[in-house]
Design a protein around this motif. Structure first.
Motif, PDB file in Angstrom:
ATOM      1  N   ALA A  31      -5.362 -31.254  38.919  1.00 11.26           N
ATOM      2  CA  ALA A  31      -4.295 -30.842  38.002  1.00 11.26           C
ATOM      3  C   ALA A  31      -4.695 -31.119  36.558  1.00 11.26           C
ATOM      4  CB  ALA A  31      -2.995 -31.564  38.351  1.00 11.26           C
ATOM      5  N   ALA A  32      -5.290 -32.288  36.312  1.00 12.07           N
ATOM      6  CA  ALA A  32      -5.734 -32.623  34.950  1.00 12.07           C
ATOM      7  C   ALA A  32      -6.851 -31.700  34.496  1.00 12.07           C
ATOM      8  CB  ALA A  32      -6.185 -34.077  34.900  1.00 12.07           C
ATOM      9  N   LEU A  33      -7.794 -31.413  35.384  1.00 12.51           N
ATOM     10  CA  LEU A  33      -8.904 -30.529  35.022  1.00 12.51           C
ATOM     11  C   LEU A  33      -8.414 -29.126  34.682  1.00 12.51           C
ATOM     12  CD1 LEU A  33     -11.554 -31.664  37.662  1.00 12.51           C
ATOM     13  CD2 LEU A  33     -11.770 -31.865  35.171  1.00 12.51           C
ATOM     14  N   HIS A  34      -7.343 -28.685  35.290  1.00  8.69           N
ATOM     15  CA  HIS A  34      -6.788 -27.373  34.971  1.00  8.69           C
ATOM     16  C   HIS A  34      -6.165 -27.332  33.576  1.00  8.69           C
ATOM     17  CE1 HIS A  34      -6.957 -24.386  38.255  1.00  8.69           C
ATOM     18  NE2 HIS A  34      -7.302 -25.447  38.968  1.00  8.69           N
ATOM     19  N   MET A  35      -5.975 -28.476  32.964  1.00  6.65           N
ATOM     20  CA  MET A  35      -5.429 -28.531  31.611  1.00  6.65           C
ATOM     21  C   MET A  35      -6.505 -28.645  30.540  1.00  6.65           C
ATOM     22  SD  MET A  35      -2.118 -28.190  31.678  1.00  6.65           S
ATOM     23  CE  MET A  35      -2.335 -26.997  33.010  1.00  6.65           C
ATOM     24  N   ARG A  36      -7.777 -28.560  30.932  1.00  5.82           N
ATOM     25  CA  ARG A  36      -8.834 -28.614  29.915  1.00  5.82           C
ATOM     26  C   ARG A  36      -8.623 -27.526  28.866  1.00  5.82           C
ATOM     27  NH1 ARG A  36     -14.134 -27.924  33.009  1.00  5.82           N
ATOM     28  NH2 ARG A  36     -12.709 -26.715  34.315  1.00  5.82           N
TER      29      ARG A  36
END
Length: 219
Positions: A78-83
């Motif tokens: 989920a965090a990586l999708h917010m890069r």
């Protein structure tokens, strides 16, 4: 920018744990992530290092699985999708990017704890929107046992948790995804071995999925 090809092996192993819940496909120009289902403010002192990457888009809704390892993978994905989402002082919450306060008032994005809150909300845990509450939202983990999704904390005085000012989300034993500082975006950085981060490292927390606490209310 840090090379991302090494992420493939991490999530290949994680996919095995999750029964092929996660598939990581490395494409030219970056990593593409696909997920499916089968059932205190933060650091604003590091030099800004803006990236040109666009946000990866909204992370699909997922049904958290039972194991903490699987939930940690969901959180880091989920965090990586917010890069590429801008840093916003005080911005973001469990629902996603939001406008912050002070210098973040006109920027819709995340600060470090806002990103952590969002990522773990996707994995089924309410850890709160401030680093002080997140530090108490799980169990301490030795750095030799860090897993994807664990929260890595940094403090101006590492012997004093009250001085915690930054949190990142572990990808592996050396790298994290985080929202660094004003002028930057959510990105991957190596923290292990970095003199600045090592000097301020205070510990690692693995969130407890039953923990609940108040979320931020930033729009």
């Amino acid at each position: 920018m840090i090379a991302e090809t090494g992420l493939a092996s991490i999530f290949a192993a994680a996919a095995g744990l999750m029964g092929a819940v996660v598939l990581l496909t490395v494409l030219a120009g970056g990593a593409r992530l696909t997920a499916t289902t089968t059932a205190t403010t933060c650091d604003d002192t590091s030099p800004p290092e803006p990236l040109s990457a666009e946000p990866c888009g909204q992370f699909p809704d997922v049904m958290p699985t039972e194991g903490l390892a699987e939930r940690g993978v969901i959180a880091v994905l989920a965090a990586l999708h917010m890069r590429g989402v801008p840093y916003s002082w005080g911005g973001g919450n469990a629902n996603g990017p939001g406008f912050g306060i002070d210098q973040g008032a006109h920027t819709r994005g995340f600060d470090c704890s806002g990103l952590a809150e969002y990522a773990w909300a996707k994995a089924g845990a309410r850890i709160g929107g401030e680093t002080s509450t997140q530090w108490d939202a799980g169990v301490r983990v030795p750095r030799s046992q860090v897993r994807p999704g664990d929260l890595i904390f940094f403090a101006t005085a590492p012997a004093r948790p009250a001085t915690i000012h930054h949190v990142g989300i572990a990808i592996d034993t050396t790298r994290m995804v985080h929202a660094p500082s004003t002028g930057s975006t959510v990105r991957i950085d190596t923290w292990a071995g970095d003199p600045y981060r090592e000097h301020e490292f205070i510990g690692i927390i693995r969130p407890a999925t039953t923990h609940t606490t108040a979320s931020r209310t930033t729009p």
